[in-house]
Scaffold this motif. Structure first.
Motif, PDB file in Angstrom:
ATOM      1  N   ASP A 347       0.801  -1.283   0.308  1.00  0.00           N
ATOM      2  CA  ASP A 347       0.250   0.239   0.096  1.00  0.00           C
ATOM      3  C   ASP A 347       0.621   1.483  -0.507  1.00  0.00           C
ATOM      4  O   ASP A 347       1.601   1.403   0.724  1.00  0.00           O
ATOM      5  CB  ASP A 347      -0.984  -0.253   1.111  1.00  0.00           C
ATOM      6  N   PRO A 348       0.347   2.233  -1.010  1.00  0.00           N
ATOM      7  CA  PRO A 348       0.985   3.360  -0.758  1.00  0.00           C
ATOM      8  C   PRO A 348       1.805   4.542   0.263  1.00  0.00           C
ATOM      9  O   PRO A 348       2.574   5.353   0.846  1.00  0.00           O
ATOM     10  CB  PRO A 348       0.797   4.166  -2.198  1.00  0.00           C
ATOM     11  N   SER A 349       0.396   4.494   1.162  1.00  0.00           N
ATOM     12  CA  SER A 349       0.708   5.099   2.408  1.00  0.00           C
ATOM     13  C   SER A 349      -0.349   4.866   3.632  1.00  0.00           C
ATOM     14  O   SER A 349      -0.657   5.318   3.717  1.00  0.00           O
ATOM     15  CB  SER A 349      -0.509   6.586   1.383  1.00  0.00           C
ATOM     16  N   GLY A 350       0.045   3.214   3.845  1.00  0.00           N
ATOM     17  CA  GLY A 350      -1.021   2.862   4.692  1.00  0.00           C
ATOM     18  C   GLY A 350      -0.147   2.540   5.998  1.00  0.00           C
ATOM     19  O   GLY A 350       0.855   3.346   6.435  1.00  0.00           O
ATOM     20  N   SER A 351      -0.967   1.387   6.881  1.00  0.00           N
ATOM     21  CA  SER A 351      -0.390   0.885   7.715  1.00  0.00           C
ATOM     22  C   SER A 351      -0.693  -0.592   7.764  1.00  0.00           C
ATOM     23  O   SER A 351      -1.798  -1.089   7.776  1.00  0.00           O
ATOM     24  CB  SER A 351      -0.944   1.887   9.076  1.00  0.00           C
ATOM     25  N   GLN A 352       0.183  -1.155   8.814  1.00  0.00           N
ATOM     26  CA  GLN A 352       0.191  -2.815   9.342  1.00  0.00           C
ATOM     27  C   GLN A 352       0.683  -3.026  10.499  1.00  0.00           C
ATOM     28  O   GLN A 352       2.036  -2.431  10.450  1.00  0.00           O
ATOM     29  CB  GLN A 352       0.875  -4.022   7.922  1.00  0.00           C
ATOM     30  N   PHE A 387       4.750   0.628   9.469  1.00  0.00           N
ATOM     31  CA  PHE A 387       4.583  -0.866   9.587  1.00  0.00           C
ATOM     32  C   PHE A 387       5.376  -1.447  11.643  1.00  0.00           C
ATOM     33  O   PHE A 387       6.632  -0.627  11.623  1.00  0.00           O
ATOM     34  CB  PHE A 387       5.202  -2.406   9.086  1.00  0.00           C
ATOM     35  N   PHE A 388       4.693  -2.163  11.874  1.00  0.00           N
ATOM     36  CA  PHE A 388       5.115  -2.383  13.628  1.00  0.00           C
ATOM     37  C   PHE A 388       5.545  -3.871  13.711  1.00  0.00           C
ATOM     38  O   PHE A 388       4.284  -4.709  13.293  1.00  0.00           O
ATOM     39  CB  PHE A 388       4.066  -1.835  13.956  1.00  0.00           C
ATOM     40  N   GLY A 389       6.307  -4.315  13.865  1.00  0.00           N
ATOM     41  CA  GLY A 389       6.754  -5.608  14.153  1.00  0.00           C
ATOM     42  C   GLY A 389       7.212  -6.168  15.243  1.00  0.00           C
ATOM     43  O   GLY A 389       7.852  -5.566  15.954  1.00  0.00           O
ATOM     44  N   ARG A 409       7.205   5.057   8.988  1.00  0.00           N
ATOM     45  CA  ARG A 409       7.508   5.096  10.351  1.00  0.00           C
ATOM     46  C   ARG A 409       7.754   3.095  10.349  1.00  0.00           C
ATOM     47  O   ARG A 409       6.797   2.341  10.891  1.00  0.00           O
ATOM     48  CB  ARG A 409       6.580   5.248  11.201  1.00  0.00           C
ATOM     49  N   HIS A 410       8.591   2.878  10.935  1.00  0.00           N
ATOM     50  CA  HIS A 410       9.575   1.167  10.081  1.00  0.00           C
ATOM     51  C   HIS A 410       9.488   0.547  12.187  1.00  0.00           C
ATOM     52  O   HIS A 410      10.949   1.354  12.265  1.00  0.00           O
ATOM     53  CB  HIS A 410      10.124   0.707   9.585  1.00  0.00           C
ATOM     54  N   ILE A 411       9.434   0.317  12.348  1.00  0.00           N
ATOM     55  CA  ILE A 411       9.682  -0.145  13.741  1.00  0.00           C
ATOM     56  C   ILE A 411       9.237  -1.571  14.177  1.00  0.00           C
ATOM     57  O   ILE A 411       8.362  -2.616  13.825  1.00  0.00           O
ATOM     58  CB  ILE A 411       8.704   0.672  14.988  1.00  0.00           C
ATOM     59  N   LEU A 412       9.904  -2.189  14.332  1.00  0.00           N
ATOM     60  CA  LEU A 412      10.644  -4.037  14.940  1.00  0.00           C
ATOM     61  C   LEU A 412      11.145  -4.249  16.097  1.00  0.00           C
ATOM     62  O   LEU A 412      12.056  -3.486  16.994  1.00  0.00           O
ATOM     63  CB  LEU A 412      11.713  -4.933  13.725  1.00  0.00           C
ATOM     64  N   THR A 413      10.492  -4.595  17.035  1.00  0.00           N
ATOM     65  CA  THR A 413      10.851  -4.941  17.916  1.00  0.00           C
ATOM     66  C   THR A 413      10.854  -6.766  18.440  1.00  0.00           C
ATOM     67  O   THR A 413       9.472  -7.372  18.051  1.00  0.00           O
ATOM     68  CB  THR A 413      10.542  -4.370  19.448  1.00  0.00           C
ATOM     69  N   ASN A 414      11.539  -6.737  19.590  1.00  0.00           N
ATOM     70  CA  ASN A 414      11.861  -8.104  19.935  1.00  0.00           C
ATOM     71  C   ASN A 414      11.446  -9.904  19.125  1.00  0.00           C
ATOM     72  O   ASN A 414      10.797 -10.519  18.087  1.00  0.00           O
ATOM     73  CB  ASN A 414      10.106  -8.782  20.921  1.00  0.00           C
ATOM     74  N   ALA A 430      13.210   5.133   4.528  1.00  0.00           N
ATOM     75  CA  ALA A 430      13.771   6.789   5.070  1.00  0.00           C
ATOM     76  C   ALA A 430      13.097   7.619   5.926  1.00  0.00           C
ATOM     77  O   ALA A 430      14.108   9.033   6.089  1.00  0.00           O
ATOM     78  CB  ALA A 430      13.317   7.879   3.756  1.00  0.00           C
ATOM     79  N   ASP A 431      12.614   7.258   7.112  1.00  0.00           N
ATOM     80  CA  ASP A 431      11.854   8.526   7.386  1.00  0.00           C
ATOM     81  C   ASP A 431      12.551   8.171   8.425  1.00  0.00           C
ATOM     82  O   ASP A 431      13.291   8.732   9.779  1.00  0.00           O
ATOM     83  CB  ASP A 431      10.027   8.195   7.462  1.00  0.00           C
ATOM     84  N   VAL A 432      11.496   7.087   9.621  1.00  0.00           N
ATOM     85  CA  VAL A 432      11.620   6.840  11.099  1.00  0.00           C
ATOM     86  C   VAL A 432      11.721   5.053  11.003  1.00  0.00           C
ATOM     87  O   VAL A 432      10.978   4.303  10.434  1.00  0.00           O
ATOM     88  CB  VAL A 432      10.637   6.880  11.602  1.00  0.00           C
ATOM     89  N   THR A 433      12.950   4.464  11.304  1.00  0.00           N
ATOM     90  CA  THR A 433      13.754   3.169  11.769  1.00  0.00           C
ATOM     91  C   THR A 433      13.671   2.718  12.917  1.00  0.00           C
ATOM     92  O   THR A 433      14.944   3.983  13.499  1.00  0.00           O
ATOM     93  CB  THR A 433      14.554   3.088  11.006  1.00  0.00           C
TER      94      THR A 433
END
Length: 746
Positions: A347-352, A387-389, A409-414, A430-433
């Motif tokens: 998706d060009p501008s979504g969230s999962q 994306f949050f994982g 905003r790309h966030i990965l934890t655990n 490019a934005d938030v990692t």
């Protein structure tokens, strides 16, 4: 428990509640239990959820510590209104200690009193909690919470289809059935033997309320058939409660306890990993997302033979990504039985969000010459999407997760697993990692054949184009590259900028940190770095291997490098700068290739060492420094040239000369001794460790004092020349001392 220190009290009573009927008299009532402060007493009318207000509805006076507390109402109450007092001591610490002064007894006494009261209150709450009997006679049964806060049990045949039936006596409040995550489950209810018709029920979300159910009524409830495997958690099924608030939506954990059981069929999806459930799973995800709900995936293994598209707003939540060693799966596992990408976010501008899931692939059994099947990424994020994982396990993936084409905003934890080609690929983020608690370990196989392949090919984390990324607590083992910085090739050049990594360890690795040849202008900080080469499998790696051009790599905190097969630090990139704090090197040149601990190319800006430095453990006579480039911050030994200016020296000379580069200055100090005998004057030449750009300042002198030579600037290859004794060489020339500095390039 009691406390009687100083101005404290002896806590002896276990009473924490009291009730009475104040009526309209507004007279005082003694409080029969101890308390510290009036604010610790919660006052309410039984049957009313709202608390009464101190100063408006009531006032508490007297000394609660001696059971002399008194409550007096400030307004009239109905004769049948019962007031309830509940002690709820504030969980806090009031005493402030001074390490150099004694603690007053009255202060200690009050703190002990507070702890005793809190423990009594917690014990009273525990006494009201639901308990599950742990006896052998419950094997093969499902526990069902009953309204009296005890448990009933339902027989379920192993792997069979069962109805869940419970019988109980209704309490004084409403009786509500909780239908779990699937609120469409039918339920049959009898009250005092009579079957209840639909009109007897009120529905509020997943709650089904039995209307006109009185205290003492015998209720029999039968839930719908389902395939259940007892003794394994964890999908929410159903429950029942009484003594609840008037609005079921306000129920708390003490009001409702849900059951758990493992199910083999879920929304028509096989959870054993045998049947192809691609279409059913995609349908379930699309429907849940369209309804604004999270897709809650129970325990089990779901076989998928084609990629799954993640629609905008989708949330996948499994029971857990925790590894199960026996089956080599996670508690909730998506089994990708194909070679493409697994989950695709385009998706060009979504969230999962993807939470609590493991990913399984087809891989050959380990053996000589082993190599993994090269397939797509288990998770591919291609759009400008958030994306949050969390709690994800890449069990035996060749490629874990990739962010490949944009911002968000790309966030990965655990994140855990054993990816074989690349674990986390930040192709373009490019934005938030944000990455935290990344642990790549040999979950799937500890075969030496798998290690051989990984130590020659695998990358744990590969950062290409991203800006301002923050990462915390990263670890990898048996990887050729632990952390790798490269260049994004798509759509325009770009590399890693302003990266910050807090805590990274690479064990049994080829290289802990690698900067690729094509990385131009990367900037990165590591705070706390550990790199340890593999003990037995020889690789061609240097633990810090910096190529590329015009970058700046800084490593703060303790930098611990050991067992390097080649160099501990190798810096060859043109214009590249590396700064390392508190460097400890223990073991290098394990491959016996003449590799120095620190190898710096002259084309690089240089290597700067700050703080403590320790370099030891070079094998096969390897040097500490090599390459001819600038190493700042540490004294390095080198040899001046001592020769006879007009005759000969009979024996070789000895030398103990070192140079130190700090900022843009080179300092030289030490001493040299020409051999005795011979004839002619002694000519001493100092080669320049680095090219000079400014004045030479310093002295060269001898112990004999017969004549001090003068520093004579020479060509760019040499720093100075000194002549002694003007052509005479009467035996021992004595010791020559050096102490000078000069400006250098860069």
């Amino acid at each position: 428990m009691s406390a009687a220190l100083g101005d404290g009290m002896a806590v002896s009573t276990g009473i924490v509640t009291h009730s009475y009927f104040p009526g309209a008299a507004m007279s005082g009532q003694g409080i029969p239990f101890q308390f510290l402060d009036a604010e610790d007493i919660l006052v309410s009318v039984i049957g009313d959820e709202d608390l009464l207000i101190a100063g408006t509805d009531f006032v508490i006076t007297g000394d609660g510590r001696t059971k002399a507390g008194v409550i007096r109402t400030l307004r009239a109450f109905e004769d049948d209104e019962e007031i309830l007092l509940l002690r709820s001591t504030a969980m806090k610490q009031e005493a402030v200690t001074d390490p150099f002064k004694p603690l007053p007894a009255e202060v200690m006494g009050r703190e002990l009193d507070r702890r005793a009261l809190i423990e009594q209150e917690l014990g009273e709450q525990l006494g009201r909690a639901l308990t599950l009997p742990l006896t052998d006679d419950v094997t093969g049964k499902i526990p069902v919470p009953l309204p009296d806060r005890t448990w009933g049990f339902v027989d379920v045949p192993e792997g069979g289809v069962a109805e869940t039936k419970i019988t109980f006596t209704a309490g004084p409040g409403q009786t509500v059935f909780y239908l779990g995550t699937e609120s469409e489950l039918p339920v049959k209810v009898k009250r005092n033997g009579a079957e209840q018709i639909d009109a007897a029920f009120g529905v509020a979300g997943p709650f089904l309320t039995l209307v006109n159910c009185n205290e003492g009524d015998i209720v029999e409830a039968t839930f719908a058939e389902r395939t259940i495997l007892p003794g394994v958690s964890p999908s929410k099924v159903m429950g029942v409660a009484s003594h609840i608030p008037s609005d079921p939506a306000t129920m708390t954990l003490l009001d409702m306890v849900s059951l758990t059981a493992h199910i083999e069929q879920w929304r028509g999806i096989d959870l054993t990993g045998v049947e192809d459930c691609t279409a059913q799973f995609q349908k379930a995800l699309d429907e849940a997302t369209a309804a604004g709900r999270t897709l809650l995936i129970p325990a089990g293994k779901i076989r998928l033979t084609a990629p799954i598209d993640l629609p905008d707003g989708s949330v996948l939540c499994g029971m857990s990504g925790a590894y199960q060693a026996g089956s080599k799966t996670a508690i909730t596992t998506l089994y990708f039985d194909h070679e493409g990408d697994g989950l695709i976010s385009a998706d060009p501008s979504g969230s999962q969000s993807v939470i609590g899931i493991g990913f399984l692939r087809n891989q050959p059994e380990p053996g000589p010459g082993w190599a993994p099947n090269d397939h797509g990424f288990d998770i591919m994020v291609t759009g400008d999407t958030d994306f949050f994982g969390d709690d994800l396990l890449f069990i035996n993936s060749s490629r874990g997760i990739s962010f490949s084409n944009g911002g968000g905003r790309h966030i990965l934890t655990n994140i855990r697993g054993q990816p074989f080609i690349v674990g986390i690929d930040l192709e373009y983020s490019a934005d938030v990692t944000r990455l935290s608690m990344i642990h790549f370990w040999d979950f799937w196989s500890n075969s030496v054949h798998v290690y051989n392949w990984m130590l020659a090919n695998a990358t744990a984390i590969w950062s290409k184009r991203n800006d301002n990324a923050d990462m915390f607590s990263l670890f990898s083992i048996f990887y050729r590259h632990g952390f790798r910085i490269g260049n994004w090739a798509g759509g325009g050049a770009g590399t890693t900028k302003r990266l910050r990594v807090f805590g990274f360890g690479a064990d049994a690795c080829g290289s802990a940190v690698t900067v690729d040849d094509d990385a131009n202008g990367c900037t990165a900080e590591f705070h706390g770095l550990y790199g340890h080469g593999n003990d037995s499998i020889v690789t061609d790696g240097s633990l810090i291997d910096v190529n590329g051009t015009n970058g700046d790599l800084r490593i703060y905190g303790k930098t611990d490098l050991s067992n390097a097969h080649h160099n501990a630090v190798r810096l060859v990139g043109t214009g590249q700068s590396v700064t390392i704090n508190d460097l400890s090197v223990n073991g290098f040149n394990l491959a016996n290739g003449g590799h120095a601990a620190l190898w710096v190319d002259p084309a690089a800006y240089g290597l700067t060492l700050r703080g403590e430095k320790s370099i030891a453990g070079g094998l096969y006579g390897a040097a500490r420094f090599a390459g001819g480039g600038k190493v700042r911050g540490i004294w390095i030994a080198y040899m001046p040239t001592i020769s006879a200016g007009g005759g000969s020296l009979s024996t070789p000379s000895a030398s103990n000369v070192q140079y130190l580069i700090e900022d843009n200055l080179c300092r030289i100090k030490g001493e040299a001794t020409p051999g005795p005998g011979g004839s002619g004057d002694v000519r001493t030449t100092l080669p320049q460790p680095c090219s000079a750009t400014g004045n030479r300042i310093g002295i060269i002198k001898t112990t004999t004092g017969a004549k001090s030579g003068t520093i004579q600037p020479l060509a760019s290859s040499s720093l100075a020349v000194m002549n002694l004794y003007d052509g005479s060489y009467p035996g021992d020339a004595g010791t020559i001392y050096f102490d000078l500095e000069y400006e250098i390039n860069g």
